[in-house]
Design a protein around this motif. Structure first.
Motif, PDB file in Angstrom:
ATOM      1  N   VAL A   1       0.857  -1.183   0.000  1.00 53.96           N
ATOM      2  CA  VAL A   1       0.000   0.000   0.000  1.00 53.96           C
ATOM      3  C   VAL A   1       0.895   1.236   0.000  1.00 53.96           C
ATOM      4  O   VAL A   1       1.691   1.440   0.919  1.00 53.96           O
ATOM      5  CB  VAL A   1      -0.935   0.023   1.219  1.00 53.96           C
ATOM      6  CG1 VAL A   1      -1.699   1.342   1.286  1.00 53.96           C
ATOM      7  CG2 VAL A   1      -1.909  -1.146   1.156  1.00 53.96           C
ATOM      8  N   CYS A   2       0.770   2.029  -1.047  1.00 52.22           N
ATOM      9  CA  CYS A   2       1.533   3.273  -1.171  1.00 52.22           C
ATOM     10  C   CYS A   2       0.751   4.392  -0.488  1.00 52.22           C
ATOM     11  O   CYS A   2      -0.405   4.649  -0.846  1.00 52.22           O
ATOM     12  CB  CYS A   2       1.767   3.610  -2.642  1.00 52.22           C
ATOM     13  SG  CYS A   2       2.621   5.170  -2.931  1.00 52.22           S
ATOM     14  N   VAL A   3       1.382   5.041   0.489  1.00 50.75           N
ATOM     15  CA  VAL A   3       0.698   6.101   1.232  1.00 50.75           C
ATOM     16  C   VAL A   3       1.248   7.484   0.906  1.00 50.75           C
ATOM     17  O   VAL A   3       0.645   8.494   1.266  1.00 50.75           O
ATOM     18  CB  VAL A   3       0.777   5.861   2.752  1.00 50.75           C
ATOM     19  CG1 VAL A   3       0.045   4.581   3.115  1.00 50.75           C
ATOM     20  CG2 VAL A   3       2.213   5.801   3.244  1.00 50.75           C
ATOM     21  N   ASP A   4       2.391   7.536   0.232  1.00 51.34           N
ATOM     22  CA  ASP A   4       2.966   8.825  -0.137  1.00 51.34           C
ATOM     23  C   ASP A   4       3.975   8.589  -1.254  1.00 51.34           C
ATOM     24  O   ASP A   4       4.492   7.478  -1.413  1.00 51.34           O
ATOM     25  CB  ASP A   4       3.651   9.470   1.068  1.00 51.34           C
ATOM     26  CG  ASP A   4       3.994  10.936   0.830  1.00 51.34           C
ATOM     27  OD1 ASP A   4       3.309  11.576   0.005  1.00 51.34           O
ATOM     28  OD2 ASP A   4       4.944  11.439   1.459  1.00 51.34           O
ATOM     29  N   GLY A   5       4.275   9.649  -2.017  1.00 48.41           N
ATOM     30  CA  GLY A   5       5.205   9.501  -3.113  1.00 48.41           C
ATOM     31  C   GLY A   5       4.619   8.655  -4.231  1.00 48.41           C
ATOM     32  O   GLY A   5       3.398   8.518  -4.359  1.00 48.41           O
ATOM     33  N   SER A   6       5.486   8.063  -5.024  1.00 46.10           N
ATOM     34  CA  SER A   6       5.006   7.267  -6.153  1.00 46.10           C
ATOM     35  C   SER A   6       6.027   6.208  -6.527  1.00 46.10           C
ATOM     36  O   SER A   6       7.182   6.228  -6.092  1.00 46.10           O
ATOM     37  CB  SER A   6       4.730   8.167  -7.367  1.00 46.10           C
ATOM     38  OG  SER A   6       5.925   8.799  -7.806  1.00 46.10           O
ATOM     39  N   GLY A   7       5.563   5.278  -7.342  1.00 51.28           N
ATOM     40  CA  GLY A   7       6.404   4.203  -7.826  1.00 51.28           C
ATOM     41  C   GLY A   7       5.784   3.580  -9.054  1.00 51.28           C
ATOM     42  O   GLY A   7       4.957   4.200  -9.733  1.00 51.28           O
ATOM     43  N   TRP A   8       6.124   2.350  -9.311  1.00 51.40           N
ATOM     44  CA  TRP A   8       5.612   1.662 -10.497  1.00 51.40           C
ATOM     45  C   TRP A   8       5.583   0.162 -10.229  1.00 51.40           C
ATOM     46  O   TRP A   8       6.260  -0.356  -9.344  1.00 51.40           O
ATOM     47  CB  TRP A   8       6.488   1.952 -11.717  1.00 51.40           C
ATOM     48  CG  TRP A   8       7.929   1.590 -11.495  1.00 51.40           C
ATOM     49  CD1 TRP A   8       8.904   2.384 -10.951  1.00 51.40           C
ATOM     50  CD2 TRP A   8       8.549   0.306 -11.747  1.00 51.40           C
ATOM     51  NE1 TRP A   8      10.087   1.683 -10.855  1.00 51.40           N
ATOM     52  CE2 TRP A   8       9.910   0.417 -11.342  1.00 51.40           C
ATOM     53  CE3 TRP A   8       8.092  -0.894 -12.268  1.00 51.40           C
ATOM     54  CZ2 TRP A   8      10.803  -0.633 -11.450  1.00 51.40           C
ATOM     55  CZ3 TRP A   8       8.976  -1.963 -12.378  1.00 51.40           C
ATOM     56  CH2 TRP A   8      10.321  -1.814 -11.976  1.00 51.40           C
ATOM     57  N   VAL A   9       4.779  -0.540 -10.998  1.00 51.52           N
ATOM     58  CA  VAL A   9       4.728  -1.993 -10.934  1.00 51.52           C
ATOM     59  C   VAL A   9       4.572  -2.522 -12.347  1.00 51.52           C
ATOM     60  O   VAL A   9       3.897  -1.916 -13.186  1.00 51.52           O
ATOM     61  CB  VAL A   9       3.576  -2.491 -10.030  1.00 51.52           C
ATOM     62  CG1 VAL A   9       2.221  -2.030 -10.560  1.00 51.52           C
ATOM     63  CG2 VAL A   9       3.594  -4.010  -9.900  1.00 51.52           C
ATOM     64  N   GLU A  10       5.210  -3.632 -12.622  1.00 48.97           N
ATOM     65  CA  GLU A  10       5.104  -4.272 -13.928  1.00 48.97           C
ATOM     66  C   GLU A  10       4.713  -5.724 -13.733  1.00 48.97           C
ATOM     67  O   GLU A  10       5.381  -6.467 -12.996  1.00 48.97           O
ATOM     68  CB  GLU A  10       6.441  -4.178 -14.675  1.00 48.97           C
ATOM     69  CG  GLU A  10       6.357  -4.639 -16.118  1.00 48.97           C
ATOM     70  CD  GLU A  10       7.622  -4.307 -16.895  1.00 48.97           C
ATOM     71  OE1 GLU A  10       8.148  -5.226 -17.553  1.00 48.97           O
ATOM     72  OE2 GLU A  10       8.088  -3.149 -16.818  1.00 48.97           O
ATOM     73  N   ALA A  11       3.609  -6.125 -14.331  1.00 52.16           N
ATOM     74  CA  ALA A  11       3.108  -7.503 -14.247  1.00 52.16           C
ATOM     75  C   ALA A  11       2.169  -7.732 -15.417  1.00 52.16           C
ATOM     76  O   ALA A  11       1.514  -6.796 -15.883  1.00 52.16           O
ATOM     77  CB  ALA A  11       2.379  -7.740 -12.936  1.00 52.16           C
ATOM     78  N   GLY A  12       2.086  -8.959 -15.870  1.00 50.79           N
ATOM     79  CA  GLY A  12       1.200  -9.269 -16.980  1.00 50.79           C
ATOM     80  C   GLY A  12       1.505  -8.491 -18.238  1.00 50.79           C
ATOM     81  O   GLY A  12       0.610  -8.219 -19.043  1.00 50.79           O
ATOM     82  N   GLY A  13       2.767  -8.105 -18.426  1.00 52.45           N
ATOM     83  CA  GLY A  13       3.154  -7.367 -19.617  1.00 52.45           C
ATOM     84  C   GLY A  13       2.798  -5.901 -19.594  1.00 52.45           C
ATOM     85  O   GLY A  13       2.958  -5.213 -20.607  1.00 52.45           O
ATOM     86  N   GLN A  14       2.314  -5.396 -18.448  1.00 53.60           N
ATOM     87  CA  GLN A  14       1.928  -3.994 -18.348  1.00 53.60           C
ATOM     88  C   GLN A  14       2.702  -3.314 -17.236  1.00 53.60           C
ATOM     89  O   GLN A  14       2.917  -3.892 -16.173  1.00 53.60           O
ATOM     90  CB  GLN A  14       0.429  -3.861 -18.075  1.00 53.60           C
ATOM     91  CG  GLN A  14      -0.456  -4.362 -19.199  1.00 53.60           C
ATOM     92  CD  GLN A  14      -1.925  -4.132 -18.910  1.00 53.60           C
ATOM     93  OE1 GLN A  14      -2.310  -3.957 -17.757  1.00 53.60           O
ATOM     94  NE2 GLN A  14      -2.733  -4.132 -19.947  1.00 53.60           N
ATOM     95  N   ARG A  15       3.097  -2.081 -17.487  1.00 54.96           N
ATOM     96  CA  ARG A  15       3.766  -1.272 -16.471  1.00 54.96           C
ATOM     97  C   ARG A  15       2.791  -0.180 -16.039  1.00 54.96           C
ATOM     98  O   ARG A  15       2.238   0.531 -16.886  1.00 54.96           O
ATOM     99  CB  ARG A  15       5.046  -0.653 -17.025  1.00 54.96           C
ATOM    100  CG  ARG A  15       5.883   0.103 -15.971  1.00 54.96           C
ATOM    101  CD  ARG A  15       7.111   0.703 -16.645  1.00 54.96           C
ATOM    102  NE  ARG A  15       7.912   1.510 -15.747  1.00 54.96           N
ATOM    103  CZ  ARG A  15       9.037   1.114 -15.163  1.00 54.96           C
ATOM    104  NH1 ARG A  15       9.493  -0.112 -15.390  1.00 54.96           N
ATOM    105  NH2 ARG A  15       9.716   1.934 -14.377  1.00 54.96           N
ATOM    106  N   THR A  16       2.572  -0.042 -14.740  1.00 51.81           N
ATOM    107  CA  THR A  16       1.580   0.886 -14.208  1.00 51.81           C
ATOM    108  C   THR A  16       2.229   1.802 -13.189  1.00 51.81           C
ATOM    109  O   THR A  16       2.966   1.341 -12.308  1.00 51.81           O
ATOM    110  CB  THR A  16       0.422   0.122 -13.532  1.00 51.81           C
ATOM    111  OG1 THR A  16      -0.133  -0.808 -14.453  1.00 51.81           O
ATOM    112  CG2 THR A  16      -0.658   1.079 -13.047  1.00 51.81           C
ATOM    113  N   ARG A  17       1.953   3.089 -13.307  1.00 49.63           N
ATOM    114  CA  ARG A  17       2.423   4.028 -12.289  1.00 49.63           C
ATOM    115  C   ARG A  17       1.569   3.869 -11.044  1.00 49.63           C
ATOM    116  O   ARG A  17       0.355   3.660 -11.122  1.00 49.63           O
ATOM    117  CB  ARG A  17       2.324   5.473 -12.797  1.00 49.63           C
ATOM    118  CG  ARG A  17       2.855   6.500 -11.792  1.00 49.63           C
ATOM    119  CD  ARG A  17       2.586   7.924 -12.260  1.00 49.63           C
ATOM    120  NE  ARG A  17       3.068   8.894 -11.275  1.00 49.63           N
ATOM    121  CZ  ARG A  17       2.384   9.254 -10.188  1.00 49.63           C
ATOM    122  NH1 ARG A  17       1.192   8.731  -9.954  1.00 49.63           N
ATOM    123  NH2 ARG A  17       2.893  10.142  -9.348  1.00 49.63           N
TER     124      ARG A  17
END
Length: 287
Positions: free
Chosen positions: A61-77
C-alpha cells in the motif's frame, strides 16, 4: 535496481520459513498466514525484480510519493492511496520513482484461501493495482500486523495476524465494490437511501445520474448483485427491521414509513424477504 541496505526508520518482520510451513499445516493459519511485513518510508532506490514471481502473494500500500509496478506485460504508475496486489507465482517487478520515492506498508501472505480473497478483489495477473477509498484503514491493518510480528512469531501470534490479513484483503475487495464519491452509481445509491419511503422509476433515476437505464442496471448488478428496484426494496426492508426492533409503532405505520401504504402488501413483502410476518419477527428475541 534492488537496494541491498535498509531505509531510515524502516520496519521489517520475517517469519522463519519452518514456522510458516508448520503454520500452513494447522487450522486457521493454513487458510492464510502472514510470512513477512514491513514499512519503508521514502524508500529511495527501492525495487524488486522477480522473473519467476514469489511463493507468497504480496500486498503493498503506497501512502505517499510514487512508484511503479510491472506484471502481466503492463507497467503501471502507482501513486498514493493505491494498493498493489501480486498473486504468488506471477513474474513481476516494482520500485520507487526516482524523483518522488514512495512510502509503503506491505506484507506477504500464503494459504489456501488467498486465491479466493484475490478473486473477490478482482485481482489477476492483468490487474494488480487497486485505488483505495480509505488507505488509512489498510495502513492501520498493516501497522497492526507489523507490530504484532515484531513481538514474536508464536503460533498464537500467527493466528492473530491471520485474522488481520483476512480483514485487510476483504477491505481491498470492499474498496473495489463500493463506488467512488460522485460517480453515477454512488449518486443513485444515495438517492435511494434518502428516499426509502418513496418509489423509484429506473428511467428517471438513470437520467438524473447521467447514464442509460441499461447501464444503470448493469452498475447495480455488479455492485449489489441485483437490480435497482430490488436494492430499493432491500433498503425498505432494512428500515422496517430497525423500526420493528426499536419502536412500538404498529405494523401498518411501519409499512407507511417505508412507502408501502397497503399493510397487507407490506406484510407480504416482509414475509417473502424474512420468512416470517412482521409481528412474528418483532416477537422473536434477538441478540
Amino acid at each position: 535496481m534492488e537496494r541491498a541496505e535498509g531505509f531510515e526508520r524502516q520496519r521489517l518482520s520475517v517469519v522463519p520459513r519452518p514456522l510458516v510451513e508448520a503454520a500452513l499445516l494447522r487450522p486457521v493459519t493454513r487458510r492464510i498466514v502472514v510470512t513477512d511485513a514491513g514499512y519503508f518510508p521514502r524508500a529511495a532506490d527501492h525495487g524488486r525484480h522477480r522473473p519467476n514471481g514469489a511463493a507468497e502473494t504480496i500486498v503493498i500500500v503506497c501512502v505517499d510519493g510514487s512508484g511503479w509496478v510491472e506484471a502481466g506485460g503492463q507497467r503501471t504508475r502507482v501513486g498514493s492511496s493505491t494498493a498493489i496486489v501480486l498473486p504468488g507465482g506471477i513474474p513481476h517487478s516494482y520500485g520507487a520513482s526516482a524523483d518522488d520515492p514512495w512510502t509503503i506498508w506491505w506484507c506477504h501472505v500464503r494459504g489456501s484461501d488467498v486465491a479466493e480473497l484475490l478473486d473477490a478483489a478482482d485481482i489477476s495477473p492483468a490487474r494488480v493495482t487497486l485505488s483505495l477509498r480509505g488507505a488509512d484503514r489498510a495502513t492501520a491493518m498493516l501497522d497492526e500486523i507489523s507490530t504484532s510480528l515484531e513481538r514474536d512469531t508464536t503460533p498464537a501470534r500467527l493466528v492473530a495476524t491471520s485474522g488481520m490479513a483476512w480483514r485487510l484483503l476483504t477491505q481491498l475487495a470492499v474498496d473495489r465494490l463500493l463506488p467512488e464519491h460522485g460517480t453515477p452509481l454512488e449518486r443513485a445509491l444515495r438517492y435511494l437511501e434518502d428516499r426509502v419511503d418513496g418509489s423509484v422509476h429506473v428511467p428517471e433515476l438513470a437520467a438524473m445520474v447521467g447514464v442509460s437505464p441499461s447501464h444503470l442496471a448493469s452498475l447495480f448488478r455488479e455492485a449489489t448483485g441485483g437490480g435497482v428496484v430490488a436494492h430499493h426494496l432491500a433498503l425498505k426492508m432494512a428500515r422496517a427491521r430497525r423500526l420493528l426492533d426499536t419502536t412500538d409503532l404498529p405494523v401498518a405505520e411501519i409499512g407507511r414509513r417505508v412507502g408501502m401504504d397497503d399493510p397487507f402488501y407490506f406484510s407480504r413483502r416482509f414475509r417473502i424477504t424474512h420468512g416470517v410476518a412482521p409481528t412474528a419477527y418483532r416477537e422473536h428475541r434477538k441478540g
